[in-house]
Design a protein around this motif. Structure first.
Motif, PDB file in Angstrom:
ATOM      1  N   SER A  19      -4.585  -2.654  -2.748  1.00 20.22           N
ATOM      2  CA  SER A  19      -4.250  -1.516  -1.889  1.00 20.22           C
ATOM      3  C   SER A  19      -5.506  -0.883  -1.302  1.00 20.22           C
ATOM      4  O   SER A  19      -5.521  -0.446  -0.150  1.00 20.22           O
ATOM      5  CB  SER A  19      -3.459  -0.475  -2.679  1.00 20.22           C
ATOM      6  OG  SER A  19      -2.175  -0.970  -3.023  1.00 20.22           O
ATOM      7  N   MET A  25       0.814  -1.209   0.000  1.00 19.66           N
ATOM      8  CA  MET A  25       0.000   0.000   0.000  1.00 19.66           C
ATOM      9  C   MET A  25       0.851   1.264   0.000  1.00 19.66           C
ATOM     10  O   MET A  25       0.475   2.276  -0.567  1.00 19.66           O
ATOM     11  CB  MET A  25      -0.918  -0.001   1.227  1.00 19.66           C
ATOM     12  CG  MET A  25      -2.065  -0.968   1.129  1.00 19.66           C
ATOM     13  SD  MET A  25      -3.125  -0.861   2.576  1.00 19.66           S
ATOM     14  CE  MET A  25      -1.988  -1.421   3.848  1.00 19.66           C
ATOM     15  N   ASN A  73       3.572   6.738   8.887  1.00 24.72           N
ATOM     16  CA  ASN A  73       3.521   6.412   7.459  1.00 24.72           C
ATOM     17  C   ASN A  73       4.692   7.033   6.711  1.00 24.72           C
ATOM     18  O   ASN A  73       5.305   6.410   5.830  1.00 24.72           O
ATOM     19  CB  ASN A  73       2.206   6.894   6.848  1.00 24.72           C
ATOM     20  CG  ASN A  73       1.008   6.103   7.330  1.00 24.72           C
ATOM     21  OD1 ASN A  73       1.151   5.038   7.920  1.00 24.72           O
ATOM     22  ND2 ASN A  73      -0.180   6.632   7.100  1.00 24.72           N
ATOM     23  N   GLY A  85      -7.442   7.800   4.491  1.00 24.39           N
ATOM     24  CA  GLY A  85      -8.295   6.682   4.111  1.00 24.39           C
ATOM     25  C   GLY A  85      -8.553   5.750   5.275  1.00 24.39           C
ATOM     26  O   GLY A  85      -9.696   5.332   5.521  1.00 24.39           O
ATOM     27  N   ARG A  86      -7.504   5.436   6.011  1.00 28.92           N
ATOM     28  CA  ARG A  86      -7.641   4.542   7.164  1.00 28.92           C
ATOM     29  C   ARG A  86      -8.553   5.144   8.228  1.00 28.92           C
ATOM     30  O   ARG A  86      -9.456   4.477   8.744  1.00 28.92           O
ATOM     31  CB  ARG A  86      -6.258   4.258   7.741  1.00 28.92           C
ATOM     32  CG  ARG A  86      -6.266   3.502   9.062  1.00 28.92           C
ATOM     33  CD  ARG A  86      -4.871   3.261   9.566  1.00 28.92           C
ATOM     34  NE  ARG A  86      -4.878   2.530  10.817  1.00 28.92           N
ATOM     35  CZ  ARG A  86      -3.788   2.059  11.417  1.00 28.92           C
ATOM     36  NH1 ARG A  86      -2.604   2.264  10.876  1.00 28.92           N
ATOM     37  NH2 ARG A  86      -3.882   1.392  12.561  1.00 28.92           N
ATOM     38  N   LEU A 138      -2.958   7.710   2.830  1.00 27.56           N
ATOM     39  CA  LEU A 138      -3.186   6.454   3.537  1.00 27.56           C
ATOM     40  C   LEU A 138      -3.759   6.713   4.925  1.00 27.56           C
ATOM     41  O   LEU A 138      -4.687   6.020   5.366  1.00 27.56           O
ATOM     42  CB  LEU A 138      -1.880   5.667   3.642  1.00 27.56           C
ATOM     43  CG  LEU A 138      -1.947   4.329   4.385  1.00 27.56           C
ATOM     44  CD1 LEU A 138      -2.965   3.403   3.729  1.00 27.56           C
ATOM     45  CD2 LEU A 138      -0.568   3.664   4.430  1.00 27.56           C
ATOM     46  N   THR A 145      -6.447  -0.696   2.672  1.00 25.56           N
ATOM     47  CA  THR A 145      -6.806   0.524   3.385  1.00 25.56           C
ATOM     48  C   THR A 145      -8.090   0.338   4.180  1.00 25.56           C
ATOM     49  O   THR A 145      -8.200   0.775   5.332  1.00 25.56           O
ATOM     50  CB  THR A 145      -6.973   1.692   2.390  1.00 25.56           C
ATOM     51  OG1 THR A 145      -5.759   1.855   1.651  1.00 25.56           O
ATOM     52  CG2 THR A 145      -7.311   2.982   3.122  1.00 25.56           C
ATOM     53  N   LEU A 167      -5.882  11.691  -1.927  1.00 21.79           N
ATOM     54  CA  LEU A 167      -6.461  10.360  -1.720  1.00 21.79           C
ATOM     55  C   LEU A 167      -7.356   9.974  -2.889  1.00 21.79           C
ATOM     56  O   LEU A 167      -7.277   8.837  -3.390  1.00 21.79           O
ATOM     57  CB  LEU A 167      -7.252  10.333  -0.415  1.00 21.79           C
ATOM     58  CG  LEU A 167      -8.016   9.039  -0.115  1.00 21.79           C
ATOM     59  CD1 LEU A 167      -7.058   7.860   0.009  1.00 21.79           C
ATOM     60  CD2 LEU A 167      -8.850   9.188   1.159  1.00 21.79           C
ATOM     61  N   LEU A 209      -0.180   4.503  -2.165  1.00 24.63           N
ATOM     62  CA  LEU A 209      -0.787   5.618  -1.448  1.00 24.63           C
ATOM     63  C   LEU A 209       0.276   6.363  -0.654  1.00 24.63           C
ATOM     64  O   LEU A 209       1.091   5.750   0.046  1.00 24.63           O
ATOM     65  CB  LEU A 209      -1.881   5.116  -0.501  1.00 24.63           C
ATOM     66  CG  LEU A 209      -3.075   4.404  -1.144  1.00 24.63           C
ATOM     67  CD1 LEU A 209      -4.023   3.884  -0.070  1.00 24.63           C
ATOM     68  CD2 LEU A 209      -3.817   5.330  -2.095  1.00 24.63           C
TER      69      LEU A 209
END
Length: 276
Positions: free
Chosen positions: A183, A1, A58, A13-14, A10, A187, A172, A5
């Motif tokens: 991916s 991922m 990240n 999105g998470r 990321l 997420t 995103l 991203l």
């Protein structure tokens, strides 16, 4: 991922998925209005732990290998114990301090066994930021759980973290348009399981345990990761990493011990003496 991203996308999105899942669960329950002081603590937890922590971690993983990242981020439980001892009145129990020291040595062994040559100073700095915001978030969360429901605290903090990441909303959308299905699924998984489920479970446990002792249990993660990589991915770990995993487990076990309080031995009275 991480290849599809960017760190901000990321994280957003998470957290967006996590907020949606937690919101759906919370909709069936009542809402307890936080006080002004509790809103401040929620901001520390949400902005720091959910927002800054995810962004920093990240980004750090794009500069450092997994071993070095694990070593640096795992100063977090030590910081939790220090902050909890100073700010929450939990003190510094002897076995907790010993267990943390032993477990951290285990993480160092795993890190040295799996790290690659060289270290990016920016990545190191980002890991330290992640560890500090993680510890601060846990210590801020503990007082909130005395009155507010654990699910509500987790949802509010997660939503605050998502709001902090909104500047990456356009990124995103663009990256999801070209990202492979794996991916995207990853997420969603990160948002539903490690975020919504795991953070809710953490809050439930934190309501019932000291922050320092619960933080020490997170040292179970590195040996579990080594074991799962061995079993599921056929990644045979270096011998030093296996030893480090065992040391982590020993450290967590030691942290769970409690110092025995010696009771005074009653002095036998001589025959014929009166206690009145």
């Amino acid at each position: 991922m991480g290849e599809d991203l960017s760190p901000g996308a990321l994280a957003l999105g998470r957290l967006a998925v996590g907020t949606a899942v937690l919101g759906a669960l919370l909709a069936r329950r009542g809402w307890v209005a936080p006080t002004a002081g509790e809103w401040r603590l929620l901001a520390v937890c949400g902005v720091g732990w959910f927002g800054v922590y995810n962004l920093a971690l990240n980004a750090a993983e794009q500069h450092l290998d997994a071993g070095t990242t694990a070593m640096l981020v795992n100063i977090g439980p030590v910081l939790i114990a220090v902050f909890a001892g100073l700010l929450l009145g939990e003190g510094f129990p002897r076995w907790l301090v010993i267990g943390l020291a032993v477990a951290f040595c285990g993480v160092l062994l795993i890190g040295f066994a799996t790290r690659s040559a060289g270290a990016d100073l920016l990545g190191v700095a980002l890991c330290v930021v992640a560890a500090v915001t993680y510890a601060a978030g846990v210590v801020a969360q503990k007082p909130l759980l005395r009155r507010l429901p654990a699910l509500q605290v987790t949802f509010t903090a997660c939503a605050m973290g998502a709001v902090c990441c909104l500047p990456w909303a356009g990124v995103l959308v663009d990256e999801l348009g070209s990202a492979p299905a794996s991916s995207i699924a990853g997420t969603v998984y990160l948002g539903a399981v490690p975020t919504a489920l795991a953070f809710s479970t953490w809050a439930y446990a934190l309501r019932r345990m000291d922050a320092g002792r619960l933080g020490a249990t997170t040292y179970l993660v590195p040996p579990i990761v080594v074991l799962l990589g061995w079993v599921l991915l056929d990644e045979v770990p270096p011998a030093l990493a296996v030893v480090g995993g065992g040391v982590c487990l020993l450290g967590v076990a030691l942290s769970r011990r409690r110092t025995r309080v010696r009771r005074p031995v009653p002095v036998p009275q001589e025959a014929g003496t009166s206690t009145v």
